[in-house]
Motif scaffolding. Structure first.
Motif, PDB file in Angstrom:
ATOM      1  N   SER A  17       0.825  -1.212   0.000  1.00 43.09           N
ATOM      2  CA  SER A  17       0.000   0.000   0.000  1.00 43.09           C
ATOM      3  C   SER A  17       0.850   1.249   0.000  1.00 43.09           C
ATOM      4  O   SER A  17       0.388   2.329  -0.357  1.00 43.09           O
ATOM      5  CB  SER A  17      -0.926  -0.001   1.222  1.00 43.09           C
ATOM      6  N   GLU A  71      -5.738  10.558 -15.142  1.00 46.90           N
ATOM      7  CA  GLU A  71      -6.343  10.010 -13.925  1.00 46.90           C
ATOM      8  C   GLU A  71      -6.929  11.090 -13.017  1.00 46.90           C
ATOM      9  O   GLU A  71      -7.798  10.810 -12.197  1.00 46.90           O
ATOM     10  CB  GLU A  71      -5.299   9.192 -13.174  1.00 46.90           C
ATOM     11  N   VAL A  91     -15.007  10.152 -10.803  1.00 44.15           N
ATOM     12  CA  VAL A  91     -15.374   9.420  -9.592  1.00 44.15           C
ATOM     13  C   VAL A  91     -16.244  10.319  -8.724  1.00 44.15           C
ATOM     14  O   VAL A  91     -15.813  11.400  -8.297  1.00 44.15           O
ATOM     15  CB  VAL A  91     -14.116   8.982  -8.819  1.00 44.15           C
ATOM     16  N   LYS A 218     -10.278   6.640 -14.785  1.00 41.24           N
ATOM     17  CA  LYS A 218      -9.046   5.853 -14.941  1.00 41.24           C
ATOM     18  C   LYS A 218      -8.148   5.940 -13.711  1.00 41.24           C
ATOM     19  O   LYS A 218      -7.189   5.177 -13.584  1.00 41.24           O
ATOM     20  CB  LYS A 218      -8.295   6.306 -16.193  1.00 41.24           C
ATOM     21  N   LYS A 220      -9.439   5.825 -10.477  1.00 38.26           N
ATOM     22  CA  LYS A 220     -10.202   5.429  -9.278  1.00 38.26           C
ATOM     23  C   LYS A 220      -9.470   4.395  -8.432  1.00 38.26           C
ATOM     24  O   LYS A 220      -9.682   4.325  -7.216  1.00 38.26           O
ATOM     25  CB  LYS A 220     -11.589   4.917  -9.656  1.00 38.26           C
ATOM     26  N   ASP A 221      -8.590   3.599  -9.026  1.00 32.96           N
ATOM     27  CA  ASP A 221      -7.876   2.576  -8.265  1.00 32.96           C
ATOM     28  C   ASP A 221      -6.426   2.962  -7.966  1.00 32.96           C
ATOM     29  O   ASP A 221      -5.658   2.127  -7.474  1.00 32.96           O
ATOM     30  CB  ASP A 221      -7.898   1.245  -9.018  1.00 32.96           C
ATOM     31  N   ASN A 222      -6.072   4.204  -8.268  1.00 32.55           N
ATOM     32  CA  ASN A 222      -4.708   4.658  -8.017  1.00 32.55           C
ATOM     33  C   ASN A 222      -4.680   5.421  -6.688  1.00 32.55           C
ATOM     34  O   ASN A 222      -5.248   6.513  -6.593  1.00 32.55           O
ATOM     35  CB  ASN A 222      -4.229   5.562  -9.153  1.00 32.55           C
ATOM     36  N   PRO A 223      -4.044   4.869  -5.656  1.00 31.03           N
ATOM     37  CA  PRO A 223      -4.056   5.539  -4.353  1.00 31.03           C
ATOM     38  C   PRO A 223      -3.434   6.929  -4.380  1.00 31.03           C
ATOM     39  O   PRO A 223      -3.761   7.782  -3.549  1.00 31.03           O
ATOM     40  CB  PRO A 223      -3.256   4.584  -3.449  1.00 31.03           C
TER      41      PRO A 223
END
Length: 248
Positions: A17, A71, A91, A218, A220-223
């Protein structure tokens, strides 16, 4: 599962993480200088890498609709991010106003632009630069200003349009146009306009230039996207934004 195994799994989760990520960010041209400073500070603090692209909000909208790999978007208005969110390209719940832009009529020549903007009525210049109002919110604000002053048709033949506010600034900075409507952030530092002459356009002459940011689908899953948004809301970023003449 044994305690040692649990600890190993927890360690793997935490190390994963905390891994550095790269984030592709589309940034409105007016926000170039502050974003470069913010990016440098964010990268140092968070360990992530930002790939910044600068341009017009209108062009970014078209590119995002056509699948561009951005993103996060930092727009020059609030309408474009809201539209992208409605259309499923953003998002939900991540959009917020990161700055309120200010429009200025600027010339590199000292004394050419007076502090009331009366130079527009005199019309003693060959060209006046402004950003394309169909693509750039600062261009739309410039047109609003000229419309309210009743000068649009008088000056239309002198218009030199930039694709975005960055190109518009270059027209004036290189004196290909003696004056033009630019973002205050492009000519402002240390609490003042750093060069030439300027008229701060009253905000009553155009709609507020609320600039919104949005995490795109694109990202949404990139912290790193959420971390960047949180960073923009912190005092370090806000101090940089204020330093370039933006409101908050």
């Amino acid at each position: 599962m044994k305690p040692v195994a649990l600890l190993m799994c927890a360690g793997l989760f935490l190390s994963g993480s905390l891994q550095a990520a790269e984030l592709s960010v589309a940034v409105a041209a007016n926000f170039t200088a502050p974003m470069q400073k913010i990016a440098k500070a964010f990268e140092k603090e968070a360990g992530h890498t930002l790939a910044l692209s600068f341009g017009s909000t209108g062009k970014f909208y078209a590119q995002i609709k056509n699948g561009a790999p951005f993103e996060v978007l930092f727009a020059a208005d609030d309408e474009t991010p809201a539209r992208l969110e409605r259309e499923g390209h953003g998002v939900g719940g991540t959009r917020f106003t990161y700055a309120v832009g200010k429009l200025v009529l600027w010339s590199k020549q000292p004394g050419l632009v007076d502090d009331k903007g009366d130079v527009l009525r005199r019309g003693s210049f060959e060209r006046i630069a402004l950003a394309d109002p169909k693509l750039a919110p600062y261009g739309a604000a410039a047109m609003d200003t000229l419309n309210k002053l009743g000068l649009t048709e008088t000056l239309r033949s002198k218009f030199v349009q930039g694709e975005n506010i960055g190109q518009t600034y270059q027209f004036v900075a290189t004196q290909n146009a003696p004056l033009g409507f630019v973002a205050l952030s492009q000519v402002f530092a240390d609490g003042r306009v750093t060069e030439g002459s300027a008229w701060m356009v009253p905000e009553t002459l155009h709609d507020p230039i609320r600039q919104d940011a949005l995490i795109l689908a694109k990202g949404k899953d990139n912290p790193a996207a959420l971390e960047l948004m949180r960073y923009l809301k912190g005092e370090s970023a806000k101090n940089i934004i204020r330093a370039y003449g933006y409101g908050l």
